[in-house]
Design a protein around this motif. Structure first.
Motif, PDB file in Angstrom:
ATOM      1  N   GLU A 224      -1.986 -42.974  16.229  1.00  0.00           N
ATOM      2  CA  GLU A 224      -3.044 -42.997  15.220  1.00  0.00           C
ATOM      3  C   GLU A 224      -4.376 -42.450  15.723  1.00  0.00           C
ATOM      4  O   GLU A 224      -5.234 -42.077  14.923  1.00  0.00           O
ATOM      5  N   ASP A 228      -3.590 -37.695  12.210  1.00  0.00           N
ATOM      6  CA  ASP A 228      -3.766 -38.315  10.902  1.00  0.00           C
ATOM      7  C   ASP A 228      -2.479 -38.062  10.124  1.00  0.00           C
ATOM      8  O   ASP A 228      -2.207 -36.930   9.696  1.00  0.00           O
ATOM      9  N   ASN A 230      -1.700 -38.703   7.302  1.00  0.00           N
ATOM     10  CA  ASN A 230      -1.897 -38.362   5.898  1.00  0.00           C
ATOM     11  C   ASN A 230      -2.220 -36.877   5.701  1.00  0.00           C
ATOM     12  O   ASN A 230      -2.030 -36.339   4.616  1.00  0.00           O
ATOM     13  N   ARG A 231      -2.698 -36.196   6.775  1.00  0.00           N
ATOM     14  CA  ARG A 231      -3.137 -34.807   6.620  1.00  0.00           C
ATOM     15  C   ARG A 231      -2.458 -33.841   7.578  1.00  0.00           C
ATOM     16  O   ARG A 231      -2.269 -32.673   7.245  1.00  0.00           O
ATOM     17  N   ASP A 232      -2.105 -34.327   8.791  1.00  0.00           N
ATOM     18  CA  ASP A 232      -1.684 -33.417   9.854  1.00  0.00           C
ATOM     19  C   ASP A 232      -0.183 -33.168   9.931  1.00  0.00           C
ATOM     20  O   ASP A 232       0.256 -32.247  10.621  1.00  0.00           O
ATOM     21  N   ARG A 298      -8.849 -43.375  13.523  1.00  0.00           N
ATOM     22  CA  ARG A 298      -9.057 -42.261  12.598  1.00  0.00           C
ATOM     23  C   ARG A 298      -9.115 -42.727  11.151  1.00  0.00           C
ATOM     24  O   ARG A 298      -9.726 -42.077  10.301  1.00  0.00           O
ATOM     25  N   CYS A 299      -8.480 -43.869  10.880  1.00  0.00           N
ATOM     26  CA  CYS A 299      -8.424 -44.347   9.497  1.00  0.00           C
ATOM     27  C   CYS A 299      -8.314 -45.871   9.495  1.00  0.00           C
ATOM     28  O   CYS A 299      -7.612 -46.432  10.340  1.00  0.00           O
ATOM     29  N   THR A 340     -12.360 -50.226  12.141  1.00  0.00           N
ATOM     30  CA  THR A 340     -12.011 -49.032  12.907  1.00  0.00           C
ATOM     31  C   THR A 340     -12.513 -49.098  14.343  1.00  0.00           C
ATOM     32  O   THR A 340     -12.082 -48.305  15.188  1.00  0.00           O
ATOM     33  N   LEU A 420     -13.856 -38.143   8.751  1.00  0.00           N
ATOM     34  CA  LEU A 420     -12.668 -37.367   9.086  1.00  0.00           C
ATOM     35  C   LEU A 420     -12.938 -36.327  10.173  1.00  0.00           C
ATOM     36  O   LEU A 420     -11.993 -35.751  10.723  1.00  0.00           O
TER      37      LEU A 420
END
Length: 479
Positions: A224, A228, A230-232, A298-299, A340, A420
């Motif tokens: 993590e 990411d 969700n994006r990578d 990161r999130c 975070t 981000l």
């Protein structure tokens, strides 16, 4: 019979009213005392009030006495006295005893669960008291199952799963009392290799792989700080892990530690190894000794979808453009929200725009904001120190919000940053004197992952690569 003292009735005497009325009633219903000079009907007020008070007292006391008698009868009739359990009882195996499983429901307390399973109330109380030094049965959790074993109408054994790795076992002693112990579940622990091919997301790939879904979160947390999810992630990416699988009765029951993992992300290899940290405990490191941990996650959510990025935008409710000082992550109601970075809670409250919000002050002038929460974590308050990854609340849609999501904001010295794009600094690496030993261990622990396969790897099929090649007398297992 009425008694007189010197021709008069004693003044403190409780009179039998009905008898007196039969003896000498007057025309008004009053009572005249025969031979009682100086007494007339009006003189009956005092003894009549005393009698009424006495009757009230009797009416109050009688129900109490009846209730006490009923309870005493139940106590003595249901009480079972066991002075010595027959040896034949003790020598029987559990397979010969009557097994009763009782589901623990929300709001249940242990005594009620035991009685529902067939135990006598006094026996249940004695069991709870006898095993309390070993484990407090007041801590039973709903959703668990309490297993009771009876022989000749008496409880012989009890088994309660405390958690996935331990359980409480209680049994009847020779004198009728109970004894207990907390024992570890006897898993068959195997070190295996799992490979998961990703087409859309790690979550969906884990679900399709045939592995238990509890593997998803610890596997994703290993990367993590570097990726990411969700994006990578790209179609065709591959995650491989050397881990412990715990089997019970030949079936996979749980996962142990993930010892090493590799993510092939768009052709780039990211490797992570579990290894003892210099300050104690275990940490995750890259093969060059760098810690995977950074100051900030990161999130703040385990799996999300970005719905609004940092920058100028048209507000979905207010209808005009303005700066959006954070990133919005959509997630289902109740999804845990994590801090975070470690820090101190500097704000917790609710207002019309932010809804339920939390702000945390971090080191080096950083601060983070979490808006539109549904609930706060229990005990969360201003001034409380929280650790990185600690749950501070759950996803909601409070304040100016069109649906369940989290607004996550980040500041440095009072100025907003794009979360981000944050280049978060790493924590301390392994000491130089540990690097040689660590890299030797990395070579061994990654061997099952790097071992070439005879046939192409089918998508989403877990592979059992056998035990790790860690021979006795070689490099020590850091666990």
């Amino acid at each position: 019979m009425l008694f007189r003292v010197n021709g008069k009735f004693p003044a403190n005497m409780d009179f039998p009213i009905d008898i007196l009325k039969q003896r000498a009633p007057d025309c008004n219903g009053a009572v005249a005392f025969e031979g009682a000079s100086g007494y007339n009907g009006s003189m009956m007020a005092r003894p009549r009030s005393q009698l009424l008070r006495s009757r009230r007292i009797v009416l109050l006391i009688v129900p109490i006495l009846l209730l006490a008698a009923v309870l005493a009868g139940r106590y003595f009739s249901s009480r079972k006295t066991v002075t010595e359990v027959p040896s034949s009882f003790r020598d029987q195996t559990l397979s010969e005893a009557q097994e009763v499983q009782v589901n623990i429901n929300p709001g249940d307390f242990c005594a009620a669960v035991l009685e529902r399973g067939g135990m006598d109330g006094h026996e249940a109380a004695r069991l709870i008291a006898d095993v309390r030094p070993v484990y407090d049965l007041a801590k039973i959790r709903s959703g668990q199952v309490l297993t009771l074993f009876f022989e000749k109408g008496l409880l012989r054994n009890l088994v309660y799963p405390i958690d996935r790795d331990s359980f409480l076992e209680a049994w009847r002693g020779s004198g009728g009392g109970f004894r207990g112990r907390v024992a570890a579940v006897s898993y068959d622990v195997r070190r295996e290799t799992v490979r998961i091919r990703i087409e859309n997301s790690l979550y969906e790939a884990t679900l399709a792989s045939g592995e238990m879904m509890e593997l998803f979160e610890p596997l994703s947390r290993m990367f993590e700080y570097d990726v990411d999810f969700n994006r990578d992630i790209q179609p065709g990416d591959m995650v491989s892990a050397v881990l412990e699988k715990k089997y019970l009765n030949g079936r996979l029951a749980a996962y142990g530690d993930i010892l090493a993992a590799e993510l092939l992300n768009h052709g780039k290899s990211i490797r992570v190894v579990r290894y003892p940290s210099p300050g104690g405990g275990m940490g995750y490191y890259h093969p060059d000794g760098r810690s995977t941990r950074r100051m900030f996650l990161r999130c703040p959510l385990p799996f999300v979808r970005v719905t609004s990025r940092y920058g100028r935008r048209r507000h979905p409710i207010l209808g005009y453009s303005r700066q959006h000082n954070g990133t919005d992550f959509a997630a289902p109601y109740g999804t845990p929200v994590r801090a975070t970075a470690s820090g101190v809670v500097s704000g917790r409250g609710r207002d019309g725009g932010r809804g339920n919000y939390v702000t945390i002050r971090h080191a080096n002038g950083f601060a983070s904001h979490y808006y539109h929460l549904n609930r706060f974590a229990g005990g969360l308050r201003v001034g409380l120190r929280v650790e990185q990854g600690q749950v501070i609340g759950t996803i909601g849609s409070t304040g100016l919000s069109t649906g369940p999501h989290l607004h996550y904001g980040l500041l440095k010295n009072g100025r907003y940053l794009n979360p981000l794009r944050l280049q978060s600094p790493s924590v301390a690496p392994l000491p130089k004197e540990k690097i040689v030993e660590f890299q030797t261990y990395c070579h061994l622990v990654f061997t099952p992952i790097l071992r070439p396969q005879a046939n192409p790897l089918p998508a989403n099929i877990p592979i059992n690569a056998g035990s790790l090649p860690l021979e006795a007398g070689n490099v020590r297992d850091p666990r």
